[in-house]
Design a protein around this motif. Structure first.
Motif, PDB file in Angstrom:
ATOM      1  N   ARG A 231       0.844  -1.199   0.000  1.00  0.00           N
ATOM      2  CA  ARG A 231       0.000   0.000   0.000  1.00  0.00           C
ATOM      3  C   ARG A 231       0.878   1.246   0.000  1.00  0.00           C
ATOM      4  O   ARG A 231       0.667   2.177  -0.772  1.00  0.00           O
ATOM      5  CB  ARG A 231      -0.909  -0.025   1.230  1.00  0.00           C
ATOM      6  N   LYS A 232       1.869   1.257   0.873  1.00  0.00           N
ATOM      7  CA  LYS A 232       2.765   2.411   0.967  1.00  0.00           C
ATOM      8  C   LYS A 232       3.594   2.555  -0.307  1.00  0.00           C
ATOM      9  O   LYS A 232       3.717   3.655  -0.844  1.00  0.00           O
ATOM     10  CB  LYS A 232       3.685   2.252   2.178  1.00  0.00           C
ATOM     11  N   LEU A 233       4.162   1.453  -0.797  1.00  0.00           N
ATOM     12  CA  LEU A 233       4.994   1.483  -1.994  1.00  0.00           C
ATOM     13  C   LEU A 233       4.222   2.013  -3.200  1.00  0.00           C
ATOM     14  O   LEU A 233       4.732   2.806  -3.982  1.00  0.00           O
ATOM     15  CB  LEU A 233       5.530   0.079  -2.292  1.00  0.00           C
ATOM     16  N   LEU A 234       2.984   1.575  -3.341  1.00  0.00           N
ATOM     17  CA  LEU A 234       2.165   1.957  -4.492  1.00  0.00           C
ATOM     18  C   LEU A 234       1.447   3.291  -4.303  1.00  0.00           C
ATOM     19  O   LEU A 234       0.876   3.825  -5.251  1.00  0.00           O
ATOM     20  CB  LEU A 234       1.133   0.860  -4.781  1.00  0.00           C
ATOM     21  N   GLY A 235       1.447   3.801  -3.087  1.00  0.00           N
ATOM     22  CA  GLY A 235       0.713   5.034  -2.826  1.00  0.00           C
ATOM     23  C   GLY A 235      -0.791   4.821  -2.926  1.00  0.00           C
ATOM     24  O   GLY A 235      -1.532   5.745  -3.269  1.00  0.00           O
ATOM     25  N   ALA A 236      -1.226   3.606  -2.616  1.00  0.00           N
ATOM     26  CA  ALA A 236      -2.647   3.264  -2.721  1.00  0.00           C
ATOM     27  C   ALA A 236      -3.419   3.854  -1.544  1.00  0.00           C
ATOM     28  O   ALA A 236      -2.877   4.032  -0.453  1.00  0.00           O
ATOM     29  CB  ALA A 236      -2.815   1.748  -2.752  1.00  0.00           C
ATOM     30  N   ASP A 237      -4.689   4.130  -1.758  1.00  0.00           N
ATOM     31  CA  ASP A 237      -5.515   4.707  -0.708  1.00  0.00           C
ATOM     32  C   ASP A 237      -6.473   3.680  -0.108  1.00  0.00           C
ATOM     33  O   ASP A 237      -7.578   4.001   0.296  1.00  0.00           O
ATOM     34  CB  ASP A 237      -6.284   5.925  -1.229  1.00  0.00           C
ATOM     35  N   TRP A 238      -6.032   2.429  -0.033  1.00  0.00           N
ATOM     36  CA  TRP A 238      -6.871   1.387   0.566  1.00  0.00           C
ATOM     37  C   TRP A 238      -7.046   1.665   2.046  1.00  0.00           C
ATOM     38  O   TRP A 238      -6.099   1.979   2.745  1.00  0.00           O
ATOM     39  CB  TRP A 238      -6.231   0.006   0.410  1.00  0.00           C
ATOM     40  N   ARG A 239      -8.275   1.521   2.501  1.00  0.00           N
ATOM     41  CA  ARG A 239      -8.553   1.681   3.928  1.00  0.00           C
ATOM     42  C   ARG A 239      -8.000   0.477   4.676  1.00  0.00           C
ATOM     43  O   ARG A 239      -8.077  -0.657   4.201  1.00  0.00           O
ATOM     44  CB  ARG A 239     -10.050   1.801   4.163  1.00  0.00           C
TER      45      ARG A 239
ATOM     46  N   ASP B 194     -10.150  -2.520   5.087  1.00  0.00           N
ATOM     47  CA  ASP B 194     -10.458  -3.315   3.894  1.00  0.00           C
ATOM     48  C   ASP B 194      -9.340  -4.276   3.499  1.00  0.00           C
ATOM     49  O   ASP B 194      -9.493  -5.043   2.545  1.00  0.00           O
ATOM     50  CB  ASP B 194     -10.741  -2.388   2.701  1.00  0.00           C
ATOM     51  N   LEU B 195      -8.210  -4.246   4.198  1.00  0.00           N
ATOM     52  CA  LEU B 195      -7.052  -5.013   3.755  1.00  0.00           C
ATOM     53  C   LEU B 195      -7.296  -6.528   3.756  1.00  0.00           C
ATOM     54  O   LEU B 195      -6.915  -7.221   2.821  1.00  0.00           O
ATOM     55  CB  LEU B 195      -5.821  -4.674   4.605  1.00  0.00           C
ATOM     56  N   ARG B 196      -7.933  -7.053   4.786  1.00  0.00           N
ATOM     57  CA  ARG B 196      -8.214  -8.504   4.804  1.00  0.00           C
ATOM     58  C   ARG B 196      -9.129  -8.899   3.649  1.00  0.00           C
ATOM     59  O   ARG B 196      -8.964  -9.951   3.055  1.00  0.00           O
ATOM     60  CB  ARG B 196      -8.807  -8.922   6.137  1.00  0.00           C
ATOM     61  N   GLY B 197     -10.075  -8.050   3.317  1.00  0.00           N
ATOM     62  CA  GLY B 197     -10.953  -8.315   2.181  1.00  0.00           C
ATOM     63  C   GLY B 197     -10.191  -8.321   0.864  1.00  0.00           C
ATOM     64  O   GLY B 197     -10.450  -9.142  -0.008  1.00  0.00           O
ATOM     65  N   LEU B 198      -9.240  -7.410   0.727  1.00  0.00           N
ATOM     66  CA  LEU B 198      -8.416  -7.390  -0.478  1.00  0.00           C
ATOM     67  C   LEU B 198      -7.598  -8.675  -0.595  1.00  0.00           C
ATOM     68  O   LEU B 198      -7.484  -9.249  -1.681  1.00  0.00           O
ATOM     69  CB  LEU B 198      -7.473  -6.182  -0.468  1.00  0.00           C
ATOM     70  N   LEU B 199      -7.044  -9.117   0.518  1.00  0.00           N
ATOM     71  CA  LEU B 199      -6.263 -10.358   0.492  1.00  0.00           C
ATOM     72  C   LEU B 199      -7.125 -11.538   0.053  1.00  0.00           C
ATOM     73  O   LEU B 199      -6.654 -12.432  -0.643  1.00  0.00           O
ATOM     74  CB  LEU B 199      -5.656 -10.637   1.872  1.00  0.00           C
ATOM     75  N   ALA B 200      -8.393 -11.537   0.452  1.00  0.00           N
ATOM     76  CA  ALA B 200      -9.295 -12.642   0.121  1.00  0.00           C
ATOM     77  C   ALA B 200      -9.747 -12.622  -1.333  1.00  0.00           C
ATOM     78  O   ALA B 200     -10.192 -13.649  -1.854  1.00  0.00           O
ATOM     79  CB  ALA B 200     -10.510 -12.609   1.043  1.00  0.00           C
TER      80      ALA B 200
ATOM     81  N   GLN C  63      -7.851 -11.733  -4.122  1.00  0.00           N
ATOM     82  CA  GLN C  63      -6.721 -11.625  -5.062  1.00  0.00           C
ATOM     83  C   GLN C  63      -6.928 -12.505  -6.280  1.00  0.00           C
ATOM     84  O   GLN C  63      -7.582 -13.527  -6.175  1.00  0.00           O
ATOM     85  CB  GLN C  63      -5.435 -12.047  -4.358  1.00  0.00           C
ATOM     86  N   PRO C  64      -6.354 -12.150  -7.395  1.00  0.00           N
ATOM     87  CA  PRO C  64      -5.617 -10.909  -7.630  1.00  0.00           C
ATOM     88  C   PRO C  64      -6.573  -9.739  -7.789  1.00  0.00           C
ATOM     89  O   PRO C  64      -7.704  -9.894  -8.232  1.00  0.00           O
ATOM     90  CB  PRO C  64      -4.859 -11.181  -8.928  1.00  0.00           C
ATOM     91  N   PHE C  65      -6.119  -8.563  -7.424  1.00  0.00           N
ATOM     92  CA  PHE C  65      -6.912  -7.354  -7.573  1.00  0.00           C
ATOM     93  C   PHE C  65      -6.036  -6.276  -8.184  1.00  0.00           C
ATOM     94  O   PHE C  65      -4.816  -6.308  -8.069  1.00  0.00           O
ATOM     95  CB  PHE C  65      -7.496  -6.882  -6.230  1.00  0.00           C
ATOM     96  N   LEU C  66      -6.674  -5.344  -8.840  1.00  0.00           N
ATOM     97  CA  LEU C  66      -5.964  -4.242  -9.482  1.00  0.00           C
ATOM     98  C   LEU C  66      -5.523  -3.248  -8.421  1.00  0.00           C
ATOM     99  O   LEU C  66      -6.339  -2.676  -7.718  1.00  0.00           O
ATOM    100  CB  LEU C  66      -6.867  -3.553 -10.507  1.00  0.00           C
ATOM    101  N   ALA C  67      -4.219  -3.064  -8.298  1.00  0.00           N
ATOM    102  CA  ALA C  67      -3.687  -2.151  -7.293  1.00  0.00           C
ATOM    103  C   ALA C  67      -3.421  -0.769  -7.871  1.00  0.00           C
ATOM    104  O   ALA C  67      -3.514   0.228  -7.179  1.00  0.00           O
ATOM    105  CB  ALA C  67      -2.393  -2.720  -6.704  1.00  0.00           C
ATOM    106  N   ALA C  68      -3.072  -0.707  -9.137  1.00  0.00           N
ATOM    107  CA  ALA C  68      -2.774   0.577  -9.780  1.00  0.00           C
ATOM    108  C   ALA C  68      -3.075   0.451 -11.268  1.00  0.00           C
ATOM    109  O   ALA C  68      -2.796  -0.567 -11.872  1.00  0.00           O
ATOM    110  CB  ALA C  68      -1.324   0.956  -9.564  1.00  0.00           C
TER     111      ALA C  68
END
Length: 80
Positions: free
Chosen positions: A14-22, A25-31, A33-38
């Motif tokens: 999240r930090k590396l990509l400068g993403a604004d994920w809450r 919501d991170l556990r949901g994103l992990l579940a 995958q794959p998801f568009l990060a940028a």
């Protein structure tokens, strides 16, 4: 992809990509995958940033006409 229990890795991504994920919501994103990060990350810049975060190298992918590829090739001399 990041392991399902890899919340800390996802926080680093999240930090590396400068993403604004809450954070909630991170556990949901992990579940899901794959998801568009940028949508428009510059691969050369991302590759440069991954020089300093080797733990993320195998987990960040980008889409090609032939499927997903790792941003940091696992067979490159720098991956060792």
């Amino acid at each position: 992809m990041i392991p399902a229990d890899g919340v800390q890795l996802l926080v680093r991504a999240r930090k590396l990509l400068g993403a604004d994920w809450r954070f909630g919501d991170l556990r949901g994103l992990l579940a899901t995958q794959p998801f568009l990060a940028a949508r428009s990350a510059q691969l050369y810049a991302l590759h440069r940033d991954l020089e300093h975060t080797p733990e993320l190298r195998p987990h960040l992918l980008y889409a090609t006409d032939h499927g997903l590829k790792t941003v940091w090739p696992t067979n490159s001399p720098e991956s060792r």
